[in-house]
Design a protein around this motif. Sequence first.
Motif: not given
Length: 463
Positions: A298, A300, A305
């Motif tokens: 992850d 992003s 997370t």
Amino acid sequence: MMAAARGLVERGRRAAAGAARGAALALLTALAGLSAGAPARADLSDDAARVARMWSLSGARVARLPPFFIEHGRVRVVAVDPPPAGVSGAAGAAGPKAEECLTVVFLAPRTVEFTLEPDSFAGEPSALEGLVHRLRGPDPEDERRIHSVAGAAAILRCGAAREGLRRVAVEVLSTRGAFDVVVAASSGPPERLESILPERVSGPIAPRGDPGRPAEPGPLDARVARAARRARAEGAPRVAPIDMRASSVGTGQFSVKLSEGCHRLDLMAEVPGVAVRRATDLDAEAREAGTGRLLGRDRSDAPDTRLDFCLGEPGVVEVPFLGAAGPVKVVLSDAQWPMPPHVPGHFGARARGNLAFALQRRRAPAPRAQAIVEAVGAQGDTLVPVQVEPGRCYFAAAALVRGEMRALRISVELGDRAARDDAGEHGEGAGVAFCSEIEESAAVRVSARGGSPVWVLSVWPMD
């Protein structure tokens, strides 16, 4: 006498007013007839007719396929045949020639977004024409998909490559959409769509703006409690948090021993109380200790997370992270789901975990019976016929057994209906649910690309 004269004058005035009203009504009626005679705007059928007419005037053989309608999440496989001789275009045109070009255009309302995937030769990229261009980067899992622009997408193939247009899969990314399809066979590329339908040409893309500072995630304890409530609401019987302190630069690594089954790891970092601080934006990944195999990642742009994966057997998982705002408290919350029953283990722990993840990822219920079909395959495209019962639903999952996977896709075709799923970046399992209406057989296709991948397919009946 005077009264009679006044009566005559009044009657004359009324007659003149009536004549004026009659003339005005006639004028309005004529104007309404003129406005009704001209179309107020062009609709989808008009656009398709305009494309067919312009291509026909250039000498191409043109045919329009029956219109159809697709809901979001459904895939429609459209059979595309070259227009026979004499359909339209130049009179007395001969039949299909080996060197001629075949063009197919799919038109939908301008607000509809969809993708096309031609049945190309293995390894052959799709040719783009007119308004067609890719909206996403060069994702290897997406290398054959063509994205629409302003509700239009077209594909051009010439020579032997026309065989790749025999069937085209259409998937709607919007809520729903109606489609008109125009097919043309010509000696060369026909007139471009952007010149025939200039109103569908999109303008330049505006530059990305500055979204500002990231949102504050809030107190750590509240976020940990919220993650636990969310996992329990989704059926996780156990949620176990552990914590550690990040380094001075906001990095660290958890090493946790996890049981077999499916796991969701939520990583959350404390936000310092000082006014001037680094933004909290955790990035993390989960790897199998010893082998280093990637289980989840992850990266992003979010404060917290989340990592989802399944293990076919108990093992140690390492979770390195970065992005905390200095030496603060970091919590790893492990939500656990048991291994679904009837997931086979005789293909190994890796395949078992990947099959379970395909079920978990699609939120499919746990199978209540053994798989009716199991198959093993390797690199390339493999078609597996499956006997099904009319009126019953099934779930098909493909999972990596060994090797390295670059792209994994599973699709199921029943008549003119189709469904598919991609494993995603670094994914090792994909699954799709399907139901038979009157069909007694289904075609399951598994496409695998990577470094010597070996995969397994399981198909379970579902209640």
